[in-house]
Write a protein that holds these residues in place. Structure first.
Motif, PDB file in Angstrom:
ATOM      1  N   TRP A 196      -5.061   2.881   4.188  1.00 33.30           N
ATOM      2  CA  TRP A 196      -4.819   1.258   4.678  1.00 33.30           C
ATOM      3  C   TRP A 196      -3.405   1.073   4.711  1.00 33.30           C
ATOM      4  O   TRP A 196      -2.408   1.830   4.194  1.00 33.30           O
ATOM      5  CB  TRP A 196      -5.620   0.295   3.324  1.00 33.30           C
ATOM      6  CG  TRP A 196      -5.120   0.695   1.901  1.00 33.30           C
ATOM      7  CD1 TRP A 196      -3.949   0.278   1.423  1.00 33.30           C
ATOM      8  CD2 TRP A 196      -5.465   1.885   1.174  1.00 33.30           C
ATOM      9  NE1 TRP A 196      -3.753   0.789   0.131  1.00 33.30           N
ATOM     10  CE2 TRP A 196      -4.609   1.640  -0.013  1.00 33.30           C
ATOM     11  CE3 TRP A 196      -6.401   2.627   1.198  1.00 33.30           C
ATOM     12  CZ2 TRP A 196      -4.816   2.436  -1.157  1.00 33.30           C
ATOM     13  CZ3 TRP A 196      -6.791   3.360   0.113  1.00 33.30           C
ATOM     14  CH2 TRP A 196      -6.102   3.410  -1.173  1.00 33.30           C
TER      15      TRP A 196
ATOM     16  N   ASN B  18      -4.524  -3.692   7.604  1.00 33.09           N
ATOM     17  CA  ASN B  18      -5.778  -3.283   7.952  1.00 33.09           C
ATOM     18  C   ASN B  18      -6.420  -2.238   6.931  1.00 33.09           C
ATOM     19  O   ASN B  18      -5.631  -1.245   6.250  1.00 33.09           O
ATOM     20  CB  ASN B  18      -6.021  -2.723   9.147  1.00 33.09           C
ATOM     21  CG  ASN B  18      -5.635  -3.891  10.157  1.00 33.09           C
ATOM     22  OD1 ASN B  18      -6.284  -4.549  10.332  1.00 33.09           O
ATOM     23  ND2 ASN B  18      -4.487  -3.453  10.916  1.00 33.09           N
ATOM     24  N   LEU B  19      -7.488  -1.879   6.803  1.00 35.31           N
ATOM     25  CA  LEU B  19      -8.409  -0.794   6.486  1.00 35.31           C
ATOM     26  C   LEU B  19      -8.605   0.338   7.552  1.00 35.31           C
ATOM     27  O   LEU B  19      -9.503  -0.113   8.282  1.00 35.31           O
ATOM     28  CB  LEU B  19      -9.592  -1.159   5.479  1.00 35.31           C
ATOM     29  CG  LEU B  19     -10.433   0.217   4.847  1.00 35.31           C
ATOM     30  CD1 LEU B  19     -10.008   0.780   3.766  1.00 35.31           C
ATOM     31  CD2 LEU B  19     -11.698  -0.671   4.386  1.00 35.31           C
TER      32      LEU B  19
ATOM     33  N   TRP C 201      -7.945  -6.717   6.633  1.00 35.32           N
ATOM     34  CA  TRP C 201      -8.339  -7.201   5.535  1.00 35.32           C
ATOM     35  C   TRP C 201      -8.593  -8.476   5.359  1.00 35.32           C
ATOM     36  O   TRP C 201      -9.487  -9.055   4.409  1.00 35.32           O
ATOM     37  CB  TRP C 201      -7.071  -6.895   4.585  1.00 35.32           C
ATOM     38  CG  TRP C 201      -6.595  -5.457   4.112  1.00 35.32           C
ATOM     39  CD1 TRP C 201      -5.537  -4.994   4.477  1.00 35.32           C
ATOM     40  CD2 TRP C 201      -7.497  -4.603   3.447  1.00 35.32           C
ATOM     41  NE1 TRP C 201      -5.879  -3.771   3.847  1.00 35.32           N
ATOM     42  CE2 TRP C 201      -6.830  -3.359   3.031  1.00 35.32           C
ATOM     43  CE3 TRP C 201      -8.837  -4.722   2.882  1.00 35.32           C
ATOM     44  CZ2 TRP C 201      -7.431  -2.223   2.374  1.00 35.32           C
ATOM     45  CZ3 TRP C 201      -9.405  -3.932   2.227  1.00 35.32           C
ATOM     46  CH2 TRP C 201      -8.792  -2.511   2.180  1.00 35.32           C
TER      47      TRP C 201
ATOM     48  N   ARG D  93      -7.088  -8.730   1.240  1.00 35.20           N
ATOM     49  CA  ARG D  93      -6.949  -7.356   0.712  1.00 35.20           C
ATOM     50  C   ARG D  93      -7.040  -7.387  -0.737  1.00 35.20           C
ATOM     51  O   ARG D  93      -6.460  -8.005  -1.576  1.00 35.20           O
ATOM     52  CB  ARG D  93      -5.479  -6.864   0.990  1.00 35.20           C
ATOM     53  CG  ARG D  93      -5.416  -5.177   0.728  1.00 35.20           C
ATOM     54  CD  ARG D  93      -4.188  -4.594   1.160  1.00 35.20           C
ATOM     55  NE  ARG D  93      -3.197  -5.004  -0.008  1.00 35.20           N
ATOM     56  CZ  ARG D  93      -1.690  -5.117  -0.041  1.00 35.20           C
ATOM     57  NH1 ARG D  93      -1.217  -4.936   1.428  1.00 35.20           N
ATOM     58  NH2 ARG D  93      -0.826  -5.412  -0.972  1.00 35.20           N
TER      59      ARG D  93
ATOM     60  N   THR E 197      -4.543  -1.021  -4.259  1.00 35.34           N
ATOM     61  CA  THR E 197      -4.217  -1.108  -3.015  1.00 35.34           C
ATOM     62  C   THR E 197      -2.624  -1.366  -2.589  1.00 35.34           C
ATOM     63  O   THR E 197      -2.305  -1.495  -1.431  1.00 35.34           O
ATOM     64  CB  THR E 197      -5.045  -1.900  -1.956  1.00 35.34           C
ATOM     65  OG1 THR E 197      -4.921  -3.379  -2.412  1.00 35.34           O
ATOM     66  CG2 THR E 197      -6.655  -1.664  -2.359  1.00 35.34           C
TER      67      THR E 197
END
Length: 259
Positions: A72, A76-77, A178, A185, A232
């Motif tokens: 990630w 975005n993932l 996300w 996120r 994250t």
């Protein structure tokens, strides 16, 4: 001398811990993978990890083995699946707002059940999840679908959630914004994945984590194991235990089944 000995022991332990962390990390990236259906894993370029640590599980039931990759950035993932059959659907369930216990709460916290059209097991059973999922991703051979949990039920497809998709014969890559997740996120999240045939049999196989039971004995017991990403943020290190496939992240089992 005793204090010096203890100091050396502590420093040695810290050094070994640093080595362990360095050998099993996966984190936020600055050069995101391109969704072109081609996995770039070479001596100097790894799209999904700086050290190419990928999760791989063997096919269970009658399905193929599938390699799953995940990373990630701030927006975005990124997910890739490799090895599935052309008629297989790859399904990911995400719990982006984990609670304690992980399968507690109510329908406002997500759905405890899978989306039946994606993972219905023989006999009309729908997969029971080990957590309350708030987003499901289905990666098909020619498109990608994202649905959200709303009041414990799954919504219609959310097309704006997918920001990139590419596929070749046995590789599928997807980027999910996300912003599509309920709260953007997440600080941390849980997930699991599997492949399922799109025909009438809908054989679930290549389950991630592979600690989960084979679907042939699953029945009403549900899926027990899931992966946790414990951070994250940029620079956050996710540590996997010794023996976990490629040492990526860590697998957990429902507390009630461990006690």
């Amino acid at each position: 001398m005793k204090h010096l000995y203890l100091t050396r022991k502590v420093l040695s332990a810290l050094f070994l811990l640093i080595l362990a962390v360095g050998s099993a990390k996966a984190q936020f990236i600055f050069n995101p993978p391109k969704q072109d259906g081609v996995i770039k894993d070479g001596s100097n370029l790894f799209e999904y990890s700086s050290n190419a640590r990928n999760l791989k599980v063997s096919g269970q039931g009658n399905g193929n083995s599938v390699t799953y990759r995940i990373t990630w950035d701030a927006n975005n993932l990124y997910i890739a699946a490799q090895g599935q059959s052309n008629d297989d659907r790859v399904v990911f369930y995400f719990d982006s707002n984990p609670i304690i216990p992980v399968n507690g709460g109510d329908d406002n916290d997500g759905s405890p059940n899978g989306y039946s059209s994606y993972d219905q097991i023989g006999g009309g059973l729908t997969a029971k999840l080990p957590f309350r999922a708030d987003l499901v991703l289905a990666i098909n051979s020619n498109n990608t679908e994202v649905r959200l949990a709303d009041g414990g039920k799954w919504t219609d497809i959310v097309p704006e959630a997918v920001t990139g998709y590419g596929a070749t014969s046995n590789v599928r890559e997807v980027a999910i914004a996300w912003s599509a997740f309920p709260n953007g996120r997440p600080a941390n999240f849980n997930y699991l994945a599997f492949a399922t045939a799109t025909g009438t049999a809908r054989n679930i196989h290549a389950i991630l984590p592979s600690d989960n039971e084979s679907p042939t004995t699953l029945n009403n017991k549900g899926l027990s194991y899931y992966y946790t990403i414990n951070g994250t943020d940029n620079g956050k290190v996710n540590i996997g235990p010794v023996g976990e496939p490629q040492g990526l992240f860590f697998s957990q089992k429902l507390y009630e089944e461990c006690s």
